[in-house]
Design a protein around this motif. Structure first.
Motif, PDB file in Angstrom:
ATOM      1  N   PHE A   6       0.798  -1.220   0.000  1.00 31.96           N
ATOM      2  CA  PHE A   6       0.000   0.000   0.000  1.00 31.96           C
ATOM      3  C   PHE A   6       0.839   1.282   0.000  1.00 31.96           C
ATOM      4  CE2 PHE A   6      -2.382  -3.266   2.378  1.00 31.96           C
ATOM      5  CZ  PHE A   6      -3.447  -3.439   1.502  1.00 31.96           C
ATOM      6  N   GLY A   7       2.143   1.154   0.181  1.00 29.71           N
ATOM      7  CA  GLY A   7       2.974   2.337   0.230  1.00 29.71           C
ATOM      8  C   GLY A   7       2.769   3.096   1.531  1.00 29.71           C
ATOM      9  N   PRO A   8       3.420   4.256   1.696  1.00 31.18           N
ATOM     10  CA  PRO A   8       3.250   5.032   2.925  1.00 31.18           C
ATOM     11  C   PRO A   8       1.863   5.683   2.956  1.00 31.18           C
ATOM     12  CG  PRO A   8       4.598   6.239   1.355  1.00 31.18           C
ATOM     13  CD  PRO A   8       4.356   4.893   0.747  1.00 31.18           C
ATOM     14  N   GLY A   9       1.314   5.741   4.132  1.00 28.64           N
ATOM     15  CA  GLY A   9      -0.002   6.368   4.256  1.00 28.64           C
ATOM     16  C   GLY A   9      -0.863   5.676   5.293  1.00 28.64           C
ATOM     17  N   TRP A  10      -2.074   6.214   5.460  1.00 29.69           N
ATOM     18  CA  TRP A  10      -2.956   5.723   6.521  1.00 29.69           C
ATOM     19  C   TRP A  10      -3.418   4.287   6.282  1.00 29.69           C
ATOM     20  CZ3 TRP A  10      -7.798   3.948   5.485  1.00 29.69           C
ATOM     21  CH2 TRP A  10      -8.371   4.284   4.256  1.00 29.69           C
ATOM     22  N   LEU A  11      -3.603   3.905   5.023  1.00 31.73           N
ATOM     23  CA  LEU A  11      -4.095   2.557   4.748  1.00 31.73           C
ATOM     24  C   LEU A  11      -3.064   1.505   5.145  1.00 31.73           C
ATOM     25  CD1 LEU A  11      -6.314   0.768   3.619  1.00 31.73           C
ATOM     26  CD2 LEU A  11      -5.306   1.043   1.337  1.00 31.73           C
ATOM     27  N   ALA A  12      -1.792   1.771   4.843  1.00 28.80           N
ATOM     28  CA  ALA A  12      -0.744   0.827   5.221  1.00 28.80           C
ATOM     29  C   ALA A  12      -0.644   0.709   6.740  1.00 28.80           C
ATOM     30  CB  ALA A  12       0.596   1.275   4.635  1.00 28.80           C
ATOM     31  N   ARG A  13      -0.715   1.845   7.443  1.00 25.70           N
ATOM     32  CA  ARG A  13      -0.656   1.801   8.912  1.00 25.70           C
ATOM     33  C   ARG A  13      -1.824   1.014   9.480  1.00 25.70           C
ATOM     34  NH1 ARG A  13      -0.464   7.434   8.248  1.00 25.70           N
ATOM     35  NH2 ARG A  13       1.651   8.238   7.891  1.00 25.70           N
ATOM     36  N   SER A  14      -3.015   1.289   8.973  1.00 27.19           N
ATOM     37  CA  SER A  14      -4.211   0.627   9.492  1.00 27.19           C
ATOM     38  C   SER A  14      -4.169  -0.873   9.248  1.00 27.19           C
ATOM     39  CB  SER A  14      -5.465   1.228   8.841  1.00 27.19           C
ATOM     40  OG  SER A  14      -5.540   2.615   9.066  1.00 27.19           O
ATOM     41  N   MET A  15      -3.822  -1.273   8.047  1.00 24.87           N
ATOM     42  CA  MET A  15      -3.775  -2.696   7.722  1.00 24.87           C
ATOM     43  C   MET A  15      -2.689  -3.406   8.512  1.00 24.87           C
ATOM     44  SD  MET A  15      -6.213  -3.382   5.642  1.00 24.87           S
ATOM     45  CE  MET A  15      -5.678  -5.004   5.080  1.00 24.87           C
ATOM     46  N   ALA A  16      -1.525  -2.770   8.647  1.00 26.12           N
ATOM     47  CA  ALA A  16      -0.422  -3.397   9.371  1.00 26.12           C
ATOM     48  C   ALA A  16      -0.759  -3.589  10.849  1.00 26.12           C
ATOM     49  CB  ALA A  16       0.842  -2.559   9.221  1.00 26.12           C
ATOM     50  N   LEU A  17      -1.350  -2.570  11.465  1.00 26.01           N
ATOM     51  CA  LEU A  17      -1.689  -2.676  12.881  1.00 26.01           C
ATOM     52  C   LEU A  17      -2.792  -3.690  13.107  1.00 26.01           C
ATOM     53  CD1 LEU A  17      -1.210  -1.675  15.730  1.00 26.01           C
ATOM     54  CD2 LEU A  17      -2.871   0.149  15.310  1.00 26.01           C
ATOM     55  N   ALA A  18      -3.816  -3.691  12.248  1.00 32.30           N
ATOM     56  CA  ALA A  18      -4.897  -4.664  12.383  1.00 32.30           C
ATOM     57  C   ALA A  18      -4.371  -6.088  12.230  1.00 32.30           C
ATOM     58  CB  ALA A  18      -5.986  -4.378  11.353  1.00 32.30           C
ATOM     59  N   ALA A  19      -3.527  -6.302  11.231  1.00 34.49           N
ATOM     60  CA  ALA A  19      -2.966  -7.640  11.023  1.00 34.49           C
ATOM     61  C   ALA A  19      -2.070  -8.053  12.193  1.00 34.49           C
ATOM     62  CB  ALA A  19      -2.174  -7.669   9.717  1.00 34.49           C
ATOM     63  N   SER A  20      -1.331  -7.103  12.756  1.00 35.51           N
ATOM     64  CA  SER A  20      -0.447  -7.408  13.882  1.00 35.51           C
ATOM     65  C   SER A  20      -1.238  -7.838  15.112  1.00 35.51           C
ATOM     66  CB  SER A  20       0.424  -6.195  14.220  1.00 35.51           C
ATOM     67  OG  SER A  20       1.259  -5.855  13.141  1.00 35.51           O
ATOM     68  N   ILE A  21      -2.308  -7.120  15.409  1.00 36.72           N
ATOM     69  CA  ILE A  21      -3.130  -7.469  16.572  1.00 36.72           C
ATOM     70  C   ILE A  21      -3.795  -8.829  16.366  1.00 36.72           C
ATOM     71  CG2 ILE A  21      -5.206  -6.809  17.845  1.00 36.72           C
ATOM     72  CD1 ILE A  21      -4.352  -3.911  17.510  1.00 36.72           C
ATOM     73  N   ALA A  22      -4.317  -9.068  15.161  1.00 38.09           N
ATOM     74  CA  ALA A  22      -4.921 -10.372  14.873  1.00 38.09           C
ATOM     75  C   ALA A  22      -3.886 -11.497  15.001  1.00 38.09           C
ATOM     76  CB  ALA A  22      -5.529 -10.363  13.470  1.00 38.09           C
ATOM     77  N   PHE A  23      -2.676 -11.224  14.544  1.00 35.80           N
ATOM     78  CA  PHE A  23      -1.604 -12.220  14.633  1.00 35.80           C
ATOM     79  C   PHE A  23      -1.255 -12.541  16.082  1.00 35.80           C
ATOM     80  CE2 PHE A  23       3.023 -12.882  15.096  1.00 35.80           C
ATOM     81  CZ  PHE A  23       3.162 -14.064  14.392  1.00 35.80           C
ATOM     82  N   MET A  24      -1.150 -11.513  16.934  1.00 39.49           N
ATOM     83  CA  MET A  24      -0.815 -11.753  18.337  1.00 39.49           C
ATOM     84  C   MET A  24      -1.914 -12.523  19.058  1.00 39.49           C
ATOM     85  SD  MET A  24       1.272  -8.372  19.695  1.00 39.49           S
ATOM     86  CE  MET A  24       0.115  -7.125  19.116  1.00 39.49           C
ATOM     87  N   ILE A  25      -3.170 -12.222  18.720  1.00 37.69           N
ATOM     88  CA  ILE A  25      -4.273 -12.950  19.346  1.00 37.69           C
ATOM     89  C   ILE A  25      -4.274 -14.403  18.884  1.00 37.69           C
ATOM     90  CG2 ILE A  25      -6.783 -13.116  19.508  1.00 37.69           C
ATOM     91  CD1 ILE A  25      -6.886 -10.073  19.226  1.00 37.69           C
ATOM     92  N   TYR A  26      -4.088 -14.631  17.589  1.00 32.53           N
ATOM     93  CA  TYR A  26      -4.131 -15.989  17.043  1.00 32.53           C
ATOM     94  C   TYR A  26      -3.002 -16.856  17.591  1.00 32.53           C
ATOM     95  CZ  TYR A  26      -4.069 -19.827  13.689  1.00 32.53           C
ATOM     96  OH  TYR A  26      -4.060 -21.070  13.120  1.00 32.53           O
ATOM     97  N   THR A  27      -1.818 -16.294  17.694  1.00 33.58           N
ATOM     98  CA  THR A  27      -0.663 -17.065  18.175  1.00 33.58           C
ATOM     99  C   THR A  27      -0.538 -17.060  19.695  1.00 33.58           C
ATOM    100  OG1 THR A  27       0.768 -15.124  17.912  1.00 33.58           O
ATOM    101  CG2 THR A  27       0.633 -16.661  16.063  1.00 33.58           C
ATOM    102  N   ARG A  28      -1.457 -16.358  20.384  1.00 34.98           N
ATOM    103  CA  ARG A  28      -1.409 -16.214  21.844  1.00 34.98           C
ATOM    104  C   ARG A  28      -0.045 -15.666  22.280  1.00 34.98           C
ATOM    105  NH1 ARG A  28      -4.101 -21.016  21.055  1.00 34.98           N
ATOM    106  NH2 ARG A  28      -2.261 -22.257  21.477  1.00 34.98           N
ATOM    107  N   ALA A  29       0.406 -14.671  21.536  1.00 36.31           N
ATOM    108  CA  ALA A  29       1.709 -14.063  21.810  1.00 36.31           C
ATOM    109  C   ALA A  29       1.540 -12.554  21.972  1.00 36.31           C
ATOM    110  CB  ALA A  29       2.691 -14.372  20.686  1.00 36.31           C
ATOM    111  N   THR A  30       0.702 -12.153  22.919  1.00 36.79           N
ATOM    112  CA  THR A  30       0.442 -10.732  23.115  1.00 36.79           C
ATOM    113  C   THR A  30       1.658 -10.042  23.729  1.00 36.79           C
ATOM    114  OG1 THR A  30      -1.912 -11.174  23.420  1.00 36.79           O
ATOM    115  CG2 THR A  30      -1.078  -9.041  24.191  1.00 36.79           C
ATOM    116  N   HIS A  31       2.160  -9.050  23.024  1.00 32.77           N
ATOM    117  CA  HIS A  31       3.320  -8.287  23.480  1.00 32.77           C
ATOM    118  C   HIS A  31       3.117  -6.856  22.989  1.00 32.77           C
ATOM    119  CE1 HIS A  31       7.447  -7.530  24.729  1.00 32.77           C
ATOM    120  NE2 HIS A  31       7.713  -7.029  23.525  1.00 32.77           N
ATOM    121  N   PRO A  32       2.488  -5.987  23.787  1.00 32.70           N
ATOM    122  CA  PRO A  32       2.086  -4.649  23.313  1.00 32.70           C
ATOM    123  C   PRO A  32       3.169  -3.832  22.612  1.00 32.70           C
ATOM    124  CG  PRO A  32       1.100  -5.091  25.455  1.00 32.70           C
ATOM    125  CD  PRO A  32       2.025  -6.234  25.176  1.00 32.70           C
TER     126      PRO A  32
END
Length: 257
Positions: A181-207
């Protein structure tokens, strides 16, 4: 153990006929009317107890699973009995220090602070060595990792599995989102959403790891690392911090003052 709150007043347990001729205290003096009729404060209390499970002289009773309420009839009056295995503290308690924990000793304050100072000093020296390659070890997420490892070493976020899985995974999502997505709000939003989903799925929460993808997207000096960013500087820096954490924990246990 469940905690029970009983609204159990004399005027509730007695029939109305036995209350005739009695005087009841109110803020303005004595009244011949029962409190349920003449006291707005008691009426408000009764309403709050029925609506929210609150008691004036006790903590709130949570409305979660395991909560049960029943009515017991005595004459023409009701007695509300509430029992629960979950006692929810009032919302304003979260703004106060934990009453269960004792005041930390001077050594419990000094050693974690010294560990954080040593960590940033080491990273600063590494920055000087790596300056010719345009790489920096001193990134903000590692400061948050210091706080987790040194102040709450027994917390889930300080587990080594949580830390390394989240650091590597979240950093990789940042690189992937930037590539798509390049630099911008969409890349930030997608990256953060995917990161939180990944931490929940792997049970590896590390803020602290949640800030890694946003850091990569916004820091142009890190873009040349590409997917190496998943290992450096986040995960590599955590190895250094784990070693310092062992020293901090040892000193906290054995050198007290």
């Amino acid at each position: 153990m469940g905690m029970q709150l009983k609204v159990n007043c004399d005027y509730l347990l007695r029939p109305k006929s036995s209350l005739a001729g009695r005087l009841f205290p109110t803020r303005s003096g004595l009244s011949s009317s029962p409190p349920s009729q003449c006291s707005p404060q008691l009426n408000a209390r009764h309403w709050a107890e029925r609506a929210f499970g609150l008691g004036l002289n006790g903590p709130a009773v949570g409305g979660g699973e395991g909560t049960r309420r029943r009515r017991q009839r005595s004459g023409r009056s009701d007695v509300v009995v509430a029992a629960s295995g979950n006692a929810a503290a009032p919302s304003w308690d979260s703004w106060k220090p934990d009453k269960a924990s004792s005041a930390p000793s001077l050594s419990d304050i000094t050693w974690p602070a010294a560990g954080a100072f040593a960590a940033m000093a080491i990273f600063g020296k590494m920055d000087q060595i790596l300056a010719s390659k345009g790489i920096s070890m001193t990134i903000a997420p590692l400061g948050a990792v210091c706080a987790v490892l040194f102040t709450a070493p027994s917390s889930p976020a300080a587990r080594k599995y949580n830390m390394f899985v989240a650091q590597i995974g979240c950093a990789a999502f940042g690189v992937l989102a930037f590539s798509m997505f390049g630099p911008g709000w969409l890349a930030r939003s997608m990256a953060l959403a995917a990161s939180i989903a990944f931490m929940i799925y792997t049970r590896a929460t590390h803020p602290p790891a949640a800030s890694l993808p946003i850091l990569f997207i916004d820091a142009a000096k890190l873009h040349h690392l590409n997917f190496w960013y998943a290992l450096f500087p986040g995960a590599t820096g955590c190895i250094v911090l784990c070693l310092i954490q062992e020293m901090v924990c040892f000193l906290k246990e054995n050198v007290k003052f």
